[in-house]
Design an enzyme around this catalytic site. Structure first.
Site, mmCIF file in Angstrom:
data_model
loop_
_atom_site.group_PDB
_atom_site.id
_atom_site.type_symbol
_atom_site.label_atom_id
_atom_site.label_comp_id
_atom_site.label_asym_id
_atom_site.label_seq_id
_atom_site.Cartn_x
_atom_site.Cartn_y
_atom_site.Cartn_z
ATOM 1 N N LYS A 95 4.268 3.969 6.461
ATOM 2 C CA LYS A 95 3.448 2.809 6.114
ATOM 3 C C LYS A 95 3.010 2.012 7.332
ATOM 4 O O LYS A 95 2.547 0.885 7.211
ATOM 5 C CB LYS A 95 4.213 1.929 5.129
ATOM 6 C CG LYS A 95 4.347 2.646 3.796
ATOM 7 C CD LYS A 95 5.163 1.882 2.824
ATOM 8 C CE LYS A 95 5.230 2.673 1.520
ATOM 9 N NZ LYS A 95 6.162 2.078 0.583
ATOM 10 N N CYS A 101 3.861 12.872 -25.070
ATOM 11 C CA CYS A 101 4.670 12.959 -26.294
ATOM 12 C C CYS A 101 4.520 11.738 -27.212
ATOM 13 O O CYS A 101 5.140 11.689 -28.265
ATOM 14 C CB CYS A 101 6.141 13.161 -25.934
ATOM 15 S SG CYS A 101 6.925 11.665 -25.305
ATOM 16 N N CYS A 154 10.060 12.128 -22.337
ATOM 17 C CA CYS A 154 9.816 13.215 -21.378
ATOM 18 C C CYS A 154 10.824 13.249 -20.229
ATOM 19 O O CYS A 154 10.985 14.271 -19.574
ATOM 20 C CB CYS A 154 8.430 13.077 -20.757
ATOM 21 S SG CYS A 154 7.080 13.329 -21.928
ATOM 22 N N PRO A 206 0.843 -1.205 0.000
ATOM 23 C CA PRO A 206 0.000 0.000 0.000
ATOM 24 C C PRO A 206 0.876 1.252 0.000
ATOM 25 O O PRO A 206 1.907 1.279 0.642
ATOM 26 C CB PRO A 206 -0.762 -0.103 1.325
ATOM 27 C CG PRO A 206 -0.528 -1.470 1.833
ATOM 28 C CD PRO A 206 0.741 -1.961 1.222
ATOM 29 N N GLU A 207 0.468 2.241 -0.748
ATOM 30 C CA GLU A 207 1.194 3.495 -0.765
ATOM 31 C C GLU A 207 0.819 4.269 0.506
ATOM 32 O O GLU A 207 -0.179 3.977 1.147
ATOM 33 C CB GLU A 207 0.793 4.311 -1.986
ATOM 34 C CG GLU A 207 0.926 3.556 -3.284
ATOM 35 C CD GLU A 207 2.233 3.824 -4.012
ATOM 36 O OE1 GLU A 207 2.833 4.887 -3.779
ATOM 37 O OE2 GLU A 207 2.665 2.977 -4.787
ATOM 38 N N CYS A 243 8.951 7.490 -19.390
ATOM 39 C CA CYS A 243 8.861 7.856 -20.790
ATOM 40 C C CYS A 243 10.225 8.349 -21.246
ATOM 41 O O CYS A 243 10.711 9.359 -20.728
ATOM 42 C CB CYS A 243 7.823 8.967 -20.982
ATOM 43 S SG CYS A 243 7.949 9.680 -22.651
HETATM 44 ZN ZN LIG Z 1 6.601 11.421 -23.011
#
Ligand SMILES: [Zn+2]
Length: 285
Positions: free
Chosen positions: A55, A252, A274, A2-3, A271
Site C-alpha cells: 500500500k 444460495c 456458502c 485503498p486496496e 454468507c
Molecule cells: Zn451463499
C-alpha cells in the site's frame, strides 16, 4: 483504505503521465518535505519511476531521492493537465509535482517522507516484493506458511496483516473468503494448507483482475448477467458479499451477514450458507 489494486493503478497512471519527465515545480505544505526541498531541490530532477509496493507508493527521483507516500483512509493522487480544474479543494493539496505536461497532486496524503537510497533500505514498513500479491516476484508458498503460523488469528483478520501478505484490503478480505468458501471468522489453525493456498490464490486472482480491469475506482469480483455492458455505478452491484448485509447471497440466497472483526474493528461480510464454519470452530454471534 485503498486496496492494493487501487494503489497499483495509481502508480501505473502516475508512471505513464510523469515517469521520465523533469519536475518543473515542486510544492508542499508538509514541513519535513519542504525542508528537504530547500536543502536538496526537487525541481530539476527527473522522475525516474513511480511504483507501488503493497500500500506504499514510491516516486523515485534522479539523484537518489524517493518520495514515499501512504494513503491510509483519506489520501489520493490525482493527475491533471496544467490549468485543468482540480476535483478536490486546493486546501486539501499536500504535495504538487508539476512537469511540462502534467500536474500530479497528492490530496490529504497523511504519510509522506523523502528518503535517500540508504534510509529507504532501512525502511521496515515497506513489504518485500515477494510478499506483495501484485508483484511478479510474489512467493505464494511463503505467504501460505506465514498465514498458517498465525494459527490463533481469524482468517479475515490475518489476510489484512501487511507483514503476512501485502495487497488485500477490507473489500478483498470478504470477497476472497467468500469465493474460497471459507468463513472469515474461522481460526487459521482450523484450516488445511490446501484451503489457505486456495484463499491466497483467489485473493491474488481478484486483485490482478481488478488491475487489468478498466473499472475505475470500482472493485469488481462478481459479474451478473450483462454486467459487462451495463455500467452500474453502485459499487455493491459488482461484489459478492461486501456491503451486502441483509441481502440474499448471489449463489444460495441465504441472507448475507456482517460483523466487526479484528483489533481495528473492520467490518467483514459473509454468507452463512456458502462459507463453512465447520471443522471444530464455533462462530460467536
Ligand atoms: Zn451463499
Amino acid at each position: 483504505m485503498p486496496e492494493g489494486d487501487t494503489l497499483f493503478r495509481t502508480a501505473v497512471t502516475l508512471q505513464r503521465a510523469i515517469g521520465g519527465q523533469v519536475v518543473t515545480r515542486f510544492e508542499t505544505v508538509l514541513p519535513k518535505l519542504a525542508r528537504v526541498d530547500v536543502d536538496t531541490p526537487i525541481a530539476g530532477r527527473t522522475i525516474e519511476r513511480v511504483e507501488s509496493v503493497g500500500k506504499w507508493l514510491l516516486m523515485r527521483f534522479s539523484g537518489g531521492l524517493t518520495l514515499l507516500t501512504h494513503m491510509l483512509m483519506s489520501g489520493s493522487w490525482h493527475i491533471y493537465k496544467p490549468g485543468e480544474r482540480w476535483q478536490a479543494p486546493g486546501s486539501a493539496a499536500r504535495i504538487v509535482i508539476e512537469t511540462s505536461e502534467y500536474v500530479a497532486v497528492g490530496f490529504n496524503v497523511p504519510v509522506a517522507e523523502m528518503h535517500t537510497a540508504e534510509s529507504l533500505r532501512r525502511e521496515r514498513r515497506i513489504p518485500a516484493a515477494k510478499s506483495d500479491l501484485l508483484s511478479l516476484d510474489f512467493d505464494a508458498e511463503a505467504a501460505v506458511v506465514r498465514i498458517m503460523s498465525e494459527a490463533y488469528g481469524e482468517l479475515g483478520d490475518v489476510l489484512l496483516r501487511q507483514r503476512v501478505m501485502a495487497g488485500v484490503g477490507n473489500v478483498f478480505k470478504s470477497e476472497a473468503c467468500f469465493v474460497a468458501g471459507l468463513h472469515p471468522f474461522r481460526k487459521v489453525g482450523t484450516l488445511t494448507e490446501k484451503q489457505v493456498r486456495e484463499v491466497v490464490a483467489v485473493a491474488r486472482k481478484q486483485l490482478a483482475a481488478n488491475v487489468m480491469e478498466d473499472s475505475g475506482d470500482r472493485i469488481v469480483t462478481w459479474r451478473g448477467v450483462g454486467r459487462r455492458t451495463t455500467r452500474n455505478s453502485d459499487p455493491k452491484e459488482s461484489l459478492w458479499v461486501y456491503g451486502r448485509a441483509g441481502e440474499p447471497c448471489r449463489r444460495c440466497e441465504t441472507l448475507i451477514e456482517s460483523r466487526m472483526q479484528g483489533a481495528d474493528a473492520r467490518v467483514t461480510f459473509w454468507c452463512p450458507g456458502c462459507q463453512s464454519s465447520k471443522d471444530g470452530y464455533h462462530v460467536p454471534r
